[in-house]
Design a protein around this motif. Structure first.
Motif, PDB file in Angstrom:
ATOM      1  N   GLY A 199      30.821  40.534  43.422  1.00 53.61           N
ATOM      2  CA  GLY A 199      31.817  39.550  43.826  1.00 53.61           C
ATOM      3  C   GLY A 199      31.953  38.425  42.820  1.00 53.61           C
ATOM      4  N   LEU A 200      30.817  37.921  42.313  1.00 50.75           N
ATOM      5  CA  LEU A 200      30.866  36.851  41.314  1.00 50.75           C
ATOM      6  C   LEU A 200      31.478  37.348  40.008  1.00 50.75           C
ATOM      7  CD1 LEU A 200      27.365  35.189  41.905  1.00 50.75           C
ATOM      8  CD2 LEU A 200      29.620  34.293  42.556  1.00 50.75           C
ATOM      9  N   GLU A 201      31.109  38.561  39.605  1.00 51.93           N
ATOM     10  CA  GLU A 201      31.691  39.128  38.386  1.00 51.93           C
ATOM     11  C   GLU A 201      33.191  39.353  38.543  1.00 51.93           C
ATOM     12  OE1 GLU A 201      29.649  42.664  37.310  1.00 51.93           O
ATOM     13  OE2 GLU A 201      27.988  41.614  36.339  1.00 51.93           O
ATOM     14  N   ALA A 202      33.593  39.842  39.726  1.00 50.43           N
ATOM     15  CA  ALA A 202      35.017  40.094  39.966  1.00 50.43           C
ATOM     16  C   ALA A 202      35.813  38.797  39.936  1.00 50.43           C
ATOM     17  CB  ALA A 202      35.199  40.798  41.307  1.00 50.43           C
ATOM     18  N   ALA A 203      35.250  37.733  40.496  1.00 50.53           N
ATOM     19  CA  ALA A 203      35.940  36.441  40.479  1.00 50.53           C
ATOM     20  C   ALA A 203      36.146  35.969  39.041  1.00 50.53           C
ATOM     21  CB  ALA A 203      35.141  35.415  41.274  1.00 50.53           C
ATOM     22  N   ALA A 204      35.106  36.113  38.213  1.00 49.37           N
ATOM     23  CA  ALA A 204      35.237  35.727  36.804  1.00 49.37           C
ATOM     24  C   ALA A 204      36.240  36.622  36.075  1.00 49.37           C
ATOM     25  CB  ALA A 204      33.866  35.805  36.129  1.00 49.37           C
ATOM     26  N   PHE A 205      36.238  37.920  36.404  1.00 49.90           N
ATOM     27  CA  PHE A 205      37.157  38.867  35.768  1.00 49.90           C
ATOM     28  C   PHE A 205      38.602  38.526  36.121  1.00 49.90           C
ATOM     29  CE2 PHE A 205      39.541  42.883  35.760  1.00 49.90           C
ATOM     30  CZ  PHE A 205      39.301  43.315  34.460  1.00 49.90           C
ATOM     31  N   VAL A 206      38.856  38.203  37.382  1.00 48.40           N
ATOM     32  CA  VAL A 206      40.209  37.839  37.816  1.00 48.40           C
ATOM     33  C   VAL A 206      40.665  36.564  37.120  1.00 48.40           C
ATOM     34  CG1 VAL A 206      41.569  37.048  39.787  1.00 48.40           C
ATOM     35  CG2 VAL A 206      40.056  39.015  40.036  1.00 48.40           C
ATOM     36  N   ALA A 207      39.765  35.589  37.020  1.00 47.36           N
ATOM     37  CA  ALA A 207      40.114  34.323  36.377  1.00 47.36           C
ATOM     38  C   ALA A 207      40.457  34.518  34.904  1.00 47.36           C
ATOM     39  CB  ALA A 207      38.960  33.331  36.530  1.00 47.36           C
ATOM     40  N   SER A 208      39.741  35.426  34.237  1.00 43.73           N
ATOM     41  CA  SER A 208      39.980  35.648  32.808  1.00 43.73           C
ATOM     42  C   SER A 208      41.169  36.559  32.536  1.00 43.73           C
ATOM     43  CB  SER A 208      38.725  36.243  32.151  1.00 43.73           C
ATOM     44  OG  SER A 208      38.422  37.504  32.726  1.00 43.73           O
ATOM     45  N   ASN A 209      41.694  37.195  33.587  1.00 46.36           N
ATOM     46  CA  ASN A 209      42.855  38.075  33.425  1.00 46.36           C
ATOM     47  C   ASN A 209      43.991  37.636  34.343  1.00 46.36           C
ATOM     48  OD1 ASN A 209      41.898  40.652  31.697  1.00 46.36           O
ATOM     49  ND2 ASN A 209      40.219  40.000  33.024  1.00 46.36           N
ATOM     50  N   ALA A 210      44.160  36.345  34.465  1.00 48.34           N
ATOM     51  CA  ALA A 210      45.155  35.798  35.393  1.00 48.34           C
ATOM     52  C   ALA A 210      46.574  36.177  35.003  1.00 48.34           C
ATOM     53  CB  ALA A 210      45.011  34.276  35.453  1.00 48.34           C
ATOM     54  N   GLY A 211      46.799  36.539  33.731  1.00 53.67           N
ATOM     55  CA  GLY A 211      48.141  36.878  33.285  1.00 53.67           C
ATOM     56  C   GLY A 211      48.602  38.265  33.673  1.00 53.67           C
ATOM     57  N   LEU A 212      47.699  39.112  34.171  1.00 58.32           N
ATOM     58  CA  LEU A 212      48.074  40.471  34.537  1.00 58.32           C
ATOM     59  C   LEU A 212      48.899  40.487  35.824  1.00 58.32           C
ATOM     60  CD1 LEU A 212      44.764  42.492  33.911  1.00 58.32           C
ATOM     61  CD2 LEU A 212      46.849  42.536  32.525  1.00 58.32           C
ATOM     62  N   ALA A 213      49.799  41.462  35.912  1.00 59.31           N
ATOM     63  CA  ALA A 213      50.555  41.649  37.152  1.00 59.31           C
ATOM     64  C   ALA A 213      49.593  42.068  38.251  1.00 59.31           C
ATOM     65  CB  ALA A 213      51.625  42.718  36.949  1.00 59.31           C
ATOM     66  N   PRO A 214      49.891  41.742  39.521  1.00 56.31           N
ATOM     67  CA  PRO A 214      48.969  42.075  40.617  1.00 56.31           C
ATOM     68  C   PRO A 214      48.575  43.549  40.656  1.00 56.31           C
ATOM     69  CG  PRO A 214      50.672  40.587  41.403  1.00 56.31           C
ATOM     70  CD  PRO A 214      51.049  40.954  40.001  1.00 56.31           C
ATOM     71  N   GLY A 215      49.538  44.450  40.455  1.00 59.74           N
ATOM     72  CA  GLY A 215      49.225  45.879  40.482  1.00 59.74           C
ATOM     73  C   GLY A 215      48.291  46.276  39.353  1.00 59.74           C
ATOM     74  N   ASP A 216      48.531  45.736  38.159  1.00 61.94           N
ATOM     75  CA  ASP A 216      47.674  46.046  37.015  1.00 61.94           C
ATOM     76  C   ASP A 216      46.282  45.459  37.203  1.00 61.94           C
ATOM     77  OD1 ASP A 216      49.782  47.347  35.803  1.00 61.94           O
ATOM     78  OD2 ASP A 216      50.449  45.566  34.691  1.00 61.94           O
ATOM     79  N   LEU A 217      46.219  44.266  37.794  1.00 61.59           N
ATOM     80  CA  LEU A 217      44.919  43.639  38.026  1.00 61.59           C
ATOM     81  C   LEU A 217      44.106  44.438  39.046  1.00 61.59           C
ATOM     82  CD1 LEU A 217      43.013  41.304  37.485  1.00 61.59           C
ATOM     83  CD2 LEU A 217      44.193  39.986  39.257  1.00 61.59           C
ATOM     84  N   ASP A 218      44.769  44.908  40.109  1.00 60.85           N
ATOM     85  CA  ASP A 218      44.066  45.725  41.105  1.00 60.85           C
ATOM     86  C   ASP A 218      43.553  47.016  40.487  1.00 60.85           C
ATOM     87  OD1 ASP A 218      44.559  43.823  43.015  1.00 60.85           O
ATOM     88  OD2 ASP A 218      46.325  44.839  43.854  1.00 60.85           O
ATOM     89  N   ALA A 219      44.358  47.628  39.615  1.00 62.51           N
ATOM     90  CA  ALA A 219      43.932  48.865  38.951  1.00 62.51           C
ATOM     91  C   ALA A 219      42.746  48.600  38.034  1.00 62.51           C
ATOM     92  CB  ALA A 219      45.092  49.465  38.159  1.00 62.51           C
TER      93      ALA A 219
END
Length: 309
Positions: free
Chosen positions: A31-51
């Motif tokens: 969960g902590l890693e995923a939160a950091a990953f999402v923050a560092s890839n905030a520019g991705l489209a939601p579908g691409d980020l989920d993938a």
């Protein structure tokens, strides 16, 4: 009796809560890693980020995907089935039930203490999943696997599985046979409750040209139909409504082209669904059914023990 119950079952308790601690650590780290990953890839489209999240945490998803089925089965097989099945197999029940403690009290303490710990374990699992899930933006109502790991569902499923294993062990007097019963009945119950849940409330109905306005939300789909240009609801579109060459339905582009053809000719999607606002209604109905089943299995256990004593 409580001290005796602890001494007899401390191995199961320590292993189970050790596994819960390991799962909690896995959820915390991912969960902590995923939160950091999402923050560092905030520019991705939601579908691409989920993938990207799915590819990165595939192993975690796999473990989580099996938990709603495996966790209750393990509780029923390794907590419930041996509780009385092993006593009968070894013949130790003859010694235990001739001691100063009455049979009814011996059984009541066993069921209350172990059943209470099982329910607390399920609630602990629910709390861990509730903290972990938002990091991955998964559905909580539309995804039945996640739904069964949230709220009061895990506690109800674990307690039902425990009582199922206990009753099977008391009736069959064989631990392995009781374990097999646990696995079979839980499989039937999982599918049965999923099917039955469609009838917990009257589904909402939406007529739309774009069904993704419904399916993209956190909803539980019940049925899909079509509304023809004359306003009649039909399960299948007429064979000649659109060219069959377009309607292969074998890939997304073919399905999209076929739907666009139908929409262009005046057809509309009819979607029946349960909205997320019914989350707790479905949770409580599921839990009530499982707890009623657990109570019934408790009565079966008591009757089997009384006959044996």
């Amino acid at each position: 009796m409580i001290w005796l119950t602890w001494r007899q079952h401390r191995g199961q308790l320590l292993v189970t809560f050790g596994l819960l601690a390991a799962l909690g650590l896995m959820f915390l780290v991912s969960g902590l890693e995923a939160a950091a990953f999402v923050a560092s890839n905030a520019g991705l489209a939601p579908g691409d980020l989920d993938a990207a999240l799915g590819a990165r945490y595939d192993a975690v998803y796999t473990v989580f995907g099996w938990l709603p089925i495996v966790a209750p089965a393990l509780i029923g097989a390794f907590w419930g089935a041996p509780l009385l099945g092993r006593e009968f197999e070894r013949g130790t029940h003859r010694l235990v039930w001739t001691q100063a403690v009455p049979v009814r009290r011996w059984l009541a303490v066993k069921l209350v203490v172990l059943g209470g710990l099982v329910a607390l374990g399920g609630l602990a699992m629910s709390a861990m999943v509730s903290v972990w899930r938002p990091r991955f933006r998964t559905d909580t109502f539309g995804n039945v696997g996640i739904f069964n790991m949230l709220g009061v569902e895990p506690a109800a499923w674990w307690l039902f599985a425990f009582m199922l294993g206990t009753a099977a062990g008391a009736v069959l007097r064989r631990t392995l046979a009781a374990m097999a019963v646990v696995v079979g009945v839980l499989a039937v119950m999982t599918f049965g409750l999923f099917t039955l849940s469609d009838h917990y409330a009257t589904p909402s109905r939406v007529v739309t040209a774009d069904q993704t306005t419904v399916t993209s939300q956190d909803v539980r789909l019940v049925e899909h139909a079509w509304l023809d240009p004359a306003g009649r609801e039909i399960a299948e579109t007429p064979p000649g409504a659109c060219p069959r060459g377009v309607d292969a339905g074998r890939n997304d582009s073919a399905r999209t082209a076929y739907e666009e053809c139908l929409i262009g000719k005046g057809y509309r999607h009819v979607v029946y669904f349960h909205g997320h606002d019914r989350f707790w209604r479905f949770q409580l109905i599921d839990a009530a059914i499982l707890l009623a089943g657990a109570a019934g299995l408790g009565l079966v256990t008591v009757r089997a023990v009384r006959r044996a004593s």
